[in-house]
Design an enzyme around this catalytic site. Structure first.
Site, PDB file in Angstrom:
ATOM      1  N   THR A   1     -39.833 -24.732  24.744  1.00 42.17           N
ATOM      2  CA  THR A   1     -39.421 -23.935  23.678  1.00 42.17           C
ATOM      3  C   THR A   1     -40.531 -23.619  22.910  1.00 42.17           C
ATOM      4  OG1 THR A   1     -37.286 -24.939  23.857  1.00 42.17           O
ATOM      5  CG2 THR A   1     -37.772 -24.009  21.909  1.00 42.17           C
ATOM      6  N   VAL A   2     -41.290 -24.703  22.511  1.00 44.89           N
ATOM      7  CA  VAL A   2     -42.462 -24.236  21.389  1.00 44.89           C
ATOM      8  C   VAL A   2     -43.603 -23.749  21.963  1.00 44.89           C
ATOM      9  CG1 VAL A   2     -43.839 -25.570  19.596  1.00 44.89           C
ATOM     10  CG2 VAL A   2     -41.569 -26.457  20.156  1.00 44.89           C
TER      11      VAL A   2
ATOM     12  N   VAL B   1     -43.296 -31.874  11.622  1.00 42.93           N
ATOM     13  CA  VAL B   1     -42.212 -32.188  10.466  1.00 42.93           C
ATOM     14  C   VAL B   1     -41.481 -30.625   9.790  1.00 42.93           C
ATOM     15  CG1 VAL B   1     -41.640 -32.901   8.353  1.00 42.93           C
ATOM     16  CG2 VAL B   1     -43.290 -33.944   9.694  1.00 42.93           C
TER      17      VAL B   1
ATOM     18  N   GLY C   1     -31.894 -24.536  21.853  1.00 46.23           N
ATOM     19  CA  GLY C   1     -33.331 -25.160  22.010  1.00 46.23           C
ATOM     20  C   GLY C   1     -33.638 -26.000  20.951  1.00 46.23           C
TER      21      GLY C   1
ATOM     22  N   ILE D   1     -41.533 -24.799   8.420  1.00 40.82           N
ATOM     23  CA  ILE D   1     -41.631 -25.121   6.909  1.00 40.82           C
ATOM     24  C   ILE D   1     -43.269 -25.830   6.828  1.00 40.82           C
ATOM     25  CG2 ILE D   1     -41.174 -26.376   4.807  1.00 40.82           C
ATOM     26  CD1 ILE D   1     -38.214 -26.353   6.017  1.00 40.82           C
TER      27      ILE D   1
ATOM     28  N   ASP E   1     -35.206 -38.763  15.009  1.00 42.16           N
ATOM     29  CA  ASP E   1     -35.927 -37.855  14.902  1.00 42.16           C
ATOM     30  C   ASP E   1     -36.325 -37.582  13.357  1.00 42.16           C
ATOM     31  OD1 ASP E   1     -37.461 -34.968  15.964  1.00 42.16           O
ATOM     32  OD2 ASP E   1     -35.980 -34.458  14.351  1.00 42.16           O
TER      33      ASP E   1
ATOM     34  N   GLU F   1     -48.792 -29.751  11.700  1.00 40.62           N
ATOM     35  CA  GLU F   1     -48.115 -29.064  10.862  1.00 40.62           C
ATOM     36  C   GLU F   1     -46.757 -28.965  11.267  1.00 40.62           C
ATOM     37  OE1 GLU F   1     -48.561 -27.604   7.521  1.00 40.62           O
ATOM     38  OE2 GLU F   1     -46.382 -28.022   7.798  1.00 40.62           O
TER      39      GLU F   1
ATOM     40  N   GLU G   1     -33.969 -32.235  21.004  1.00 38.36           N
ATOM     41  CA  GLU G   1     -34.995 -33.065  21.892  1.00 38.36           C
ATOM     42  C   GLU G   1     -34.843 -32.986  23.207  1.00 38.36           C
ATOM     43  OE1 GLU G   1     -37.898 -33.954  20.265  1.00 38.36           O
ATOM     44  OE2 GLU G   1     -37.096 -32.756  18.585  1.00 38.36           O
TER      45      GLU G   1
ATOM     46  N   LYS H   1     -39.929 -38.138  11.516  1.00 38.67           N
ATOM     47  CA  LYS H   1     -40.512 -37.308  10.302  1.00 38.67           C
ATOM     48  C   LYS H   1     -40.802 -37.790   9.140  1.00 38.67           C
ATOM     49  CE  LYS H   1     -38.506 -33.385  13.108  1.00 38.67           C
ATOM     50  NZ  LYS H   1     -37.315 -32.684  12.996  1.00 38.67           N
TER      51      LYS H   1
HETATM   52  P1  NAP Z   1     -39.575 -28.542  25.857  1.00 40.06           P
HETATM   53  O1  NAP Z   1     -38.852 -27.295  25.730  1.00 40.06           O
HETATM   54  O2  NAP Z   1     -38.655 -29.751  26.632  1.00 40.06           O
HETATM   55  O3  NAP Z   1     -40.963 -28.279  26.796  1.00 40.06           O
HETATM   56  C1  NAP Z   1     -41.585 -29.530  27.162  1.00 40.06           C
HETATM   57  C2  NAP Z   1     -42.727 -28.892  28.228  1.00 40.06           C
HETATM   58  O4  NAP Z   1     -43.426 -29.881  28.569  1.00 40.06           O
HETATM   59  C3  NAP Z   1     -42.545 -28.284  29.350  1.00 40.06           C
HETATM   60  O5  NAP Z   1     -43.231 -26.994  29.646  1.00 40.06           O
HETATM   61  C4  NAP Z   1     -42.736 -29.312  30.449  1.00 40.06           C
HETATM   62  O6  NAP Z   1     -42.963 -28.785  31.829  1.00 40.06           O
HETATM   63  C5  NAP Z   1     -43.814 -30.016  29.840  1.00 40.06           C
HETATM   64  N1  NAP Z   1     -43.903 -31.482  30.203  1.00 40.06           N
HETATM   65  C6  NAP Z   1     -43.061 -32.488  29.904  1.00 40.06           C
HETATM   66  N2  NAP Z   1     -43.407 -33.552  30.395  1.00 40.06           N
HETATM   67  C7  NAP Z   1     -44.732 -33.260  31.090  1.00 40.06           C
HETATM   68  C8  NAP Z   1     -45.543 -34.150  31.797  1.00 40.06           C
HETATM   69  N3  NAP Z   1     -45.338 -35.293  31.922  1.00 40.06           N
HETATM   70  N4  NAP Z   1     -46.725 -33.507  32.321  1.00 40.06           N
HETATM   71  C9  NAP Z   1     -46.883 -32.078  32.112  1.00 40.06           C
HETATM   72  N5  NAP Z   1     -45.964 -31.227  31.344  1.00 40.06           N
HETATM   73  C10 NAP Z   1     -44.886 -31.935  30.850  1.00 40.06           C
HETATM   74  O7  NAP Z   1     -40.073 -29.150  24.574  1.00 40.06           O
HETATM   75  P2  NAP Z   1     -40.229 -28.290  23.203  1.00 40.06           P
HETATM   76  O8  NAP Z   1     -38.831 -28.129  22.568  1.00 40.06           O
HETATM   77  O9  NAP Z   1     -41.079 -27.559  23.377  1.00 40.06           O
HETATM   78  O10 NAP Z   1     -40.971 -29.791  22.367  1.00 40.06           O
HETATM   79  C11 NAP Z   1     -42.288 -29.987  22.501  1.00 40.06           C
HETATM   80  C12 NAP Z   1     -42.676 -30.797  21.263  1.00 40.06           C
HETATM   81  O11 NAP Z   1     -42.556 -30.142  20.252  1.00 40.06           O
HETATM   82  C13 NAP Z   1     -42.071 -32.162  21.227  1.00 40.06           C
HETATM   83  O12 NAP Z   1     -42.856 -33.169  21.012  1.00 40.06           O
HETATM   84  C14 NAP Z   1     -40.954 -31.884  20.145  1.00 40.06           C
HETATM   85  O13 NAP Z   1     -40.413 -32.979  19.584  1.00 40.06           O
HETATM   86  C15 NAP Z   1     -41.511 -30.854  19.278  1.00 40.06           C
HETATM   87  N6  NAP Z   1     -41.050 -29.933  18.414  1.00 40.06           N
HETATM   88  C16 NAP Z   1     -39.924 -29.174  19.175  1.00 40.06           C
HETATM   89  C17 NAP Z   1     -39.160 -28.336  18.316  1.00 40.06           C
HETATM   90  C18 NAP Z   1     -38.036 -27.284  18.748  1.00 40.06           C
HETATM   91  O14 NAP Z   1     -37.636 -26.928  17.946  1.00 40.06           O
HETATM   92  N7  NAP Z   1     -37.971 -27.446  20.104  1.00 40.06           N
HETATM   93  C19 NAP Z   1     -39.593 -28.100  16.938  1.00 40.06           C
HETATM   94  C20 NAP Z   1     -40.644 -29.087  16.304  1.00 40.06           C
HETATM   95  C21 NAP Z   1     -41.223 -29.748  17.232  1.00 40.06           C
HETATM   96  P3  NAP Z   1     -41.914 -28.026  32.594  1.00 40.06           P
HETATM   97  O15 NAP Z   1     -42.142 -26.654  31.817  1.00 40.06           O
HETATM   98  O16 NAP Z   1     -42.693 -27.665  33.988  1.00 40.06           O
HETATM   99  O17 NAP Z   1     -40.762 -28.587  32.663  1.00 40.06           O
HETATM  100  N1  HSE Z   2     -34.931 -31.376  17.394  1.00 39.42           N
HETATM  101  C1  HSE Z   2     -35.466 -31.295  16.217  1.00 39.42           C
HETATM  102  C2  HSE Z   2     -34.526 -31.037  15.327  1.00 39.42           C
HETATM  103  C3  HSE Z   2     -36.687 -29.918  16.462  1.00 39.42           C
HETATM  104  O1  HSE Z   2     -33.395 -30.457  15.568  1.00 39.42           O
HETATM  105  O2  HSE Z   2     -34.891 -30.809  14.099  1.00 39.42           O
HETATM  106  C4  HSE Z   2     -37.564 -29.986  15.534  1.00 39.42           C
HETATM  107  O3  HSE Z   2     -38.438 -30.964  15.128  1.00 39.42           O
END
Ligand code: NAP
Ligand code: HSE
Length: 430
Positions: free
Chosen positions: A15-16, A135, A190, A139, A204, A132, A193, A208
């Site tokens: 997603t990110v 959390v 999306g 924002i 979570d 940034e 987590e 934060k």
């Molecule tokens: P996600 O959609 O689950 O994507 C995770 C990515 O990491 C995928 O591309 C996956 O590969 C890759 N991956 C996972 N384990 C791996 C490993 N062992 N080796 C290599 N690649 C690996 O996660 P996300 O939602 O983007 O979140 C990413 C981070 O941002 C997390 O720390 C999350 O807490 C944080 N975050 C997310 C959001 C949100 O809105 N989603 C907001 C703020 C912070 P594949 O594509 O091949 O599966």
């Molecule tokens: N899973 C987290 C949330 C993503 O719902 O706030 C953003 O950090």
């Protein structure tokens, strides 16, 4: 524009990661104007190389499933970690910093649990470890605490930090979705987590909050010591009742400073509908700060999702590219932050919402009132649903402010009574 682009190694293209790549592509000209250097994703680390991708940054971008292709590539200017979790992500950040590369991460779980050692490693190597996006998604709260409000003592911080929980509570309250339906929707969008129990059980938001406590107070609040309650036991009945009393239920993360000690926790709480925090709906987050010079400030925006979070990651990349000397990772000069003095949650004084499930017969209310009176708890409002005499009925009441210890003692006694069918539901009122 200078010739050599900034080469980024990106770990994670979910997603990110995809959101970041899309912004880099769509805002390219704008970024050139601000940086004078092109930002280029050279290599992307993923888990599954065969997975179809909805977006590819450039034909020359290399996909890999080997960590070494990021951490050992001396041509990379910085590494962006967006895979989440605690193990591989730790290895990537540790090895990148050790091999001289600054890091940008959105990984709040890792920073909350192992932040101090990673910040120490970054400081040892005079490198940036920027976060940034860890959390409140889009924002800019990290930068705000680190720089814009750096001259203030922060008296309190009250926030909605989990987009998934806030989205679910909004859907359950306004559209009457049940808990499971709301969770499925949050996952589809999306927000959740990879392990959604982190969202709904409050972890979570707790991760934060630990990061924000460091930034606001220059103290490390050990994650394992933080009282945490999520929304996973919320009964839709209480959302309706709270509404009848003029409140909405929100998952709140809060810290207050009291004579140098910190009182902190994550808990569902009733918020009066007139307050700004009550109007924060869906995946939006908000942080209400009280600074001793600036007074109250509220930041509001999208707390999750591809583009809002990608926007925060990109701001860190740009800050690192523009950085002069001092990396300023924690906002404080000490690279090893001291542990916070912690105040017990039992000392917290607040109003409470209590829902008893009691038999509808003479004398029951008098017993409840007596036990609460003995604990010096004063009742402010009361509501009982009418049922046939002798049936079990919900009795909902709101108390005046009382220390949590007294509420706990009263509930222990009340929940043992024969006339009480199930444990009392209780929420703090903000
Ligand atoms: P996600 O959609 O689950 O994507 C995770 C990515 O990491 C995928 O591309 C996956 O590969 C890759 N991956 C996972 N384990 C791996 C490993 N062992 N080796 C290599 N690649 C690996 O996660 P996300 O939602 O983007 O979140 C990413 C981070 O941002 C997390 O720390 C999350 O807490 C944080 N975050 C997310 C959001 C949100 O809105 N989603 C907001 C703020 C912070 P594949 O594509 O091949 O599966
Ligand atoms: N899973 C987290 C949330 C993503 O719902 O706030 C953003 O950090």
């Amino acid at each position: 524009m200078q010739d050599k682009p900034i080469h980024i190694g990106l770990a994670g293209f979910g997603t990110v990661g995809t959101g970041l790549a899309r912004i880099l592509a769509s805002n390219r000209e704008w970024l050139d104007k601000r940086l004078g250097r092109e930002l280029k994703i050279k290599t992307i680390l993923v888990r599954d190389l065969d997975k179809p991708r909805s977006f590819i940054p450039e034909p020359s971008t290399r996909f890999t499933d080997k960590i070494e292709d990021l951490v050992e590539d001396q041509d990379l200017d910085l590494v962006v970690e967006l895979i989440g979790g605690l193990q591989t992500s730790y290895e990537i950040i540790n090895r990148s910093l050790t091999s001289g590369k600054s890091v940008v991460t959105a990984n709040k779980a890792l920073l909350a649990e192992r932040g101090p050692e990673l910040f120490a490693l970054a400081a040892e190597n005079n490198l940036g470890l920027y976060y940034e996006a860890s959390v409140a998604g889009g924002i800019p709260i990290v930068q705000t605490l680190k720089e814009s409000l750096a001259g203030n003592r922060i008296e309190s911080l009250t926030a909605i930090l989990n987009g998934t929980s806030n989205f679910m509570l909004t859907e359950m309250t306004k559209k009457h979705l049940d808990y499971e339906q709301a969770l499925i929707l949050a996952k589809e969008k999306g927000y959740a987590e990879a392990d959604p129990s982190l969202d709904v059980e409050g972890w979570d938001a707790a991760h934060k909050l630990c990061i924000l406590i460091r930034l606001a107070y220059g103290r490390d609040y050990p994650f394992s010591g933080l009282p945490v309650q999520g929304i996973n036991h919320v009964d839709p009945y209480d959302l309706v009742k709270a509404g009848n009393f003029g409140y909405v239920l929100k998952l709140i993360a809060q810290v207050k400073e009291r004579s140098g000690s910190l009182q902190a926790g994550v808990f569902p709480a009733l918020v009066n509908k007139d307050r700004m925090l009550a109007k924060v709906d869906g995946p939006f987050n908000a942080i209400l700060l009280e600074g001793n010079a600036v007074g109250p400030i509220m930041l509001y925006g999208q707390g999750a999702g591809d583009l809002p979070t990608g926007s925060a990651v990109l701001s860190d990349i740009m800050a690192l590219v523009n950085r002069q000397t001092f990396p300023n990772n924690t906002g404080f000069l000490d690279s090893q932050l001291k542990t916070a003095n912690i105040l017990k949650p039992e000392l917290t004084v607040s109003r409470h919402y209590l829902r008893f499930t009691v038999q509808d017969r003479p004398g029951v209310l008098a017993v409840l009132a007596r036990i609460m009176g003995e604990q010096n708890i004063s009742i402010a409002q009361l509501n009982q649903t009418q049922e046939a005499a002798g049936q079990y009925v919900p009795v909902v009441l709101m108390t005046h402010a009382a220390p949590f210890q007294q509420i706990k003692t009263a509930l222990q006694e009340i929940d043992r009574l024969d006339c009480v069918r199930s444990p009392t539901t209780h929420y703090r009122i903000l």
